[in-house]
Design a protein around this motif. Structure first.
Motif, short mmCIF file in Angstrom:
data_model
loop_
_atom_site.label_atom_id
_atom_site.label_comp_id
_atom_site.label_asym_id
_atom_site.label_seq_id
_atom_site.Cartn_x
_atom_site.Cartn_y
_atom_site.Cartn_z
N ASP A 51 63.78 106.70 128.89
CA ASP A 51 64.16 107.07 127.35
C ASP A 51 65.22 108.16 127.21
OD1 ASP A 51 62.47 109.15 128.25
OD2 ASP A 51 60.86 108.80 126.69
N GLY A 52 65.20 109.12 128.24
CA GLY A 52 66.06 110.20 127.97
C GLY A 52 67.45 110.12 128.65
N VAL A 53 68.30 111.21 128.24
CA VAL A 53 69.95 111.23 128.83
C VAL A 53 69.93 111.01 130.40
CG1 VAL A 53 71.70 112.40 128.95
CG2 VAL A 53 70.49 112.48 126.85
N ASN A 54 68.79 111.77 130.89
CA ASN A 54 68.77 111.81 132.33
C ASN A 54 68.31 110.52 133.11
OD1 ASN A 54 66.06 111.92 131.58
ND2 ASN A 54 65.51 113.66 133.37
N GLY B 33 67.81 97.25 133.01
CA GLY B 33 67.44 98.69 132.43
C GLY B 33 66.94 98.44 131.04
N ALA B 34 65.63 99.03 130.88
CA ALA B 34 65.03 98.74 129.67
C ALA B 34 64.92 100.17 129.01
CB ALA B 34 63.57 98.08 129.93
N ALA B 35 65.29 100.39 127.86
CA ALA B 35 65.35 101.74 127.28
C ALA B 35 64.33 101.73 126.13
CB ALA B 35 66.71 102.02 126.66
N MET B 36 63.79 102.79 125.89
CA MET B 36 62.63 102.76 124.85
C MET B 36 63.32 102.69 123.36
SD MET B 36 60.01 102.78 126.32
CE MET B 36 60.13 102.56 128.12
N ALA C 279 70.58 106.70 126.62
CA ALA C 279 69.96 105.72 127.37
C ALA C 279 69.77 104.32 126.77
CB ALA C 279 68.42 106.04 127.22
N LYS C 280 69.82 104.12 125.36
CA LYS C 280 70.04 102.66 124.72
C LYS C 280 71.41 102.28 125.06
CE LYS C 280 67.04 103.68 121.00
NZ LYS C 280 66.97 103.90 119.32
N SER C 281 72.38 103.01 125.18
CA SER C 281 73.86 102.44 125.45
C SER C 281 73.85 102.00 126.92
CB SER C 281 74.95 103.46 124.99
OG SER C 281 74.53 104.45 125.73
#
Length: 373
Positions: free
Chosen positions: A103-106, A117-120, A128-130
């Motif tokens: 979920d984070g930038v890191n 890759g599955a982002a929250m 994270a989403k991009s």
């Protein structure tokens, strides 16, 4: 996840379903090691013999050492962004398909490096989403497991449909080829072949596409990244089914020509024989759709009445075949002639034999490969 929140009630069930499906869940967290291990044991990620390591320990490992230990490590604590990427790459070197949540930038580099890759969706950052391939709208691990289940259902049904259509078309090729080799007239005309493809490529194939999931679907091992849709044993079964459909059609054609007595190649007798062949092959292909519901499981165990859409498709398609046989204008269009009830029963009797071929083929397959693949 926040360390002061308890695991969701459905988490342990989802992890257990993952393990049954051959999926290895791994926890990567910034929490303390003791906290991560406690949570991992609570939800079933970490069991006897599994390892838990700190990010600093991971940083000290060589690639070779990580490759040797990666399958036994279930918890990584106090990790840095570059550690997550190393973990993903280590699993990929093992030939595994890797899914990563974050979920984070890191988390962005690891999300990008993973196969999936599955982002929250709720708590995830825009970065994270991009970077992710998909976004988890409810931030729930159980939803990922549900998506895996649905993906397996879709893949399984596509495979059933493809194998069904290929085996039917192979049967049509074989009956024509065998007749040529035996010096016999064509058992099927072009318009009859088109009709066969129409009634088998239509409703039965669509009904197979919505077949209910198999009971063992989430107990099968995952497919490898480079694994073909059809295995060598699957190709062998295709040939067997194609040869059976073609052989039954040729048998019916020969009966229509007067076999086991002298064969009559007169025009009227030839139309009669082609009618018999068309009936046998059309109904054999329709019944073969029942065989196609499982590669190895018997139709009795699968349940012949669990896919009502397929039964309806067989009845409708079979009814259309009867219509073109006995309705005068249509029978002339398709170059078939009405046959007696006894002859119709003979053609149907040969067609039903494809179910026996299916049961024998599956029984042999189960003996050689007890686990469905």
């Amino acid at each position: 996840r926040s360390s002061d929140l308890p695991p969701r009630p459905e988490a342990a069930v989802a992890v257990a379903e993952c393990r049954d499906a051959g999926i290895t869940p791994v926890m990567i967290t910034g929490d303390h090691l003791s906290t991560a291990v406690a949570i991992a044991r609570d939800v079933g990620i970490m069991d006897e013999g599994a390892e838990a390591v700190l990010g600093s320990d991971l940083a000290a490992m060589s690639h070779d050492e990580l490759d040797r230990r990666v399958e036994s490590i279930r918890v990584y604590a106090r990790v840095a962004p570059e550690h997550k990427v190393r973990i993903v790459e280590a699993w990929r070197r093992k030939g595994r398909v890797v899914a990563m949540t974050g979920d984070g930038v890191n988390d962005a580099p690891a999300l990008k490096a993973a196969d999936i890759g599955a982002a929250m969706g709720r708590t995830g950052t825009d970065v994270a989403k991009s970077a992710a391939h998909m976004i988890l709208a409810d931030d729930n691990f159980a939803t990922i497991v549900a998506a895996v289940r649905e993906g397996r259902v879709v893949f399984d049904n596509i495979k059933k449909t493809v194998l069904f259509l290929v085996s039917c078309n192979l049967g049509e090729i074989m009956v024509i080829f065998a007749a040529i080799l035996l010096g016999m007239p064509r058992p099927l005309l072009a318009i009859q072949i088109l009709w066969l493809n129409l009634i088998t490529d239509g409703l039965p194939a669509l009904a197979l596409g919505v077949d209910p999931p198999a009971g063992d679907l989430m107990r099968r091992r995952p497919r490898g990244r480079g694994e073909a849709m059809v295995s060598s044993s699957g190709i062998a079964r295709l040939v067997v089914y194609g040869a059976a459909i073609g052989g039954l059609g040729l048998w019916s054609f020969a009966v229509g020509l007067g076999w086991p007595g002298p064969l009559d190649f007169g025009e009227v007798r030839l139309e009669h024989a082609r009618t018999m062949c068309l009936l046998t092959m059309s109904f054999a292909q329709l019944l073969h759709a029942l065989n196609s519901r499982s590669e190895l499981e018997s139709l009795v165990r699968v349940g012949p009445f669990t896919n009502t859409a397929l039964l309806g498709a067989i009845l409708v398609s079979g009814g259309l075949q009867a219509v073109i046989t006995y309705v005068p204008y249509l029978s002339g269009l398709f170059h078939v002639i009405p046959i007696t009830g006894i002859e119709f029963a003979e053609a149907m009797g040969l067609a039903v034999a494809i179910l026996l071929v299916g049961e024998v083929t599956k029984a042999v397959g189960r003996r050689r490969a007890p686990v469905a693949v």
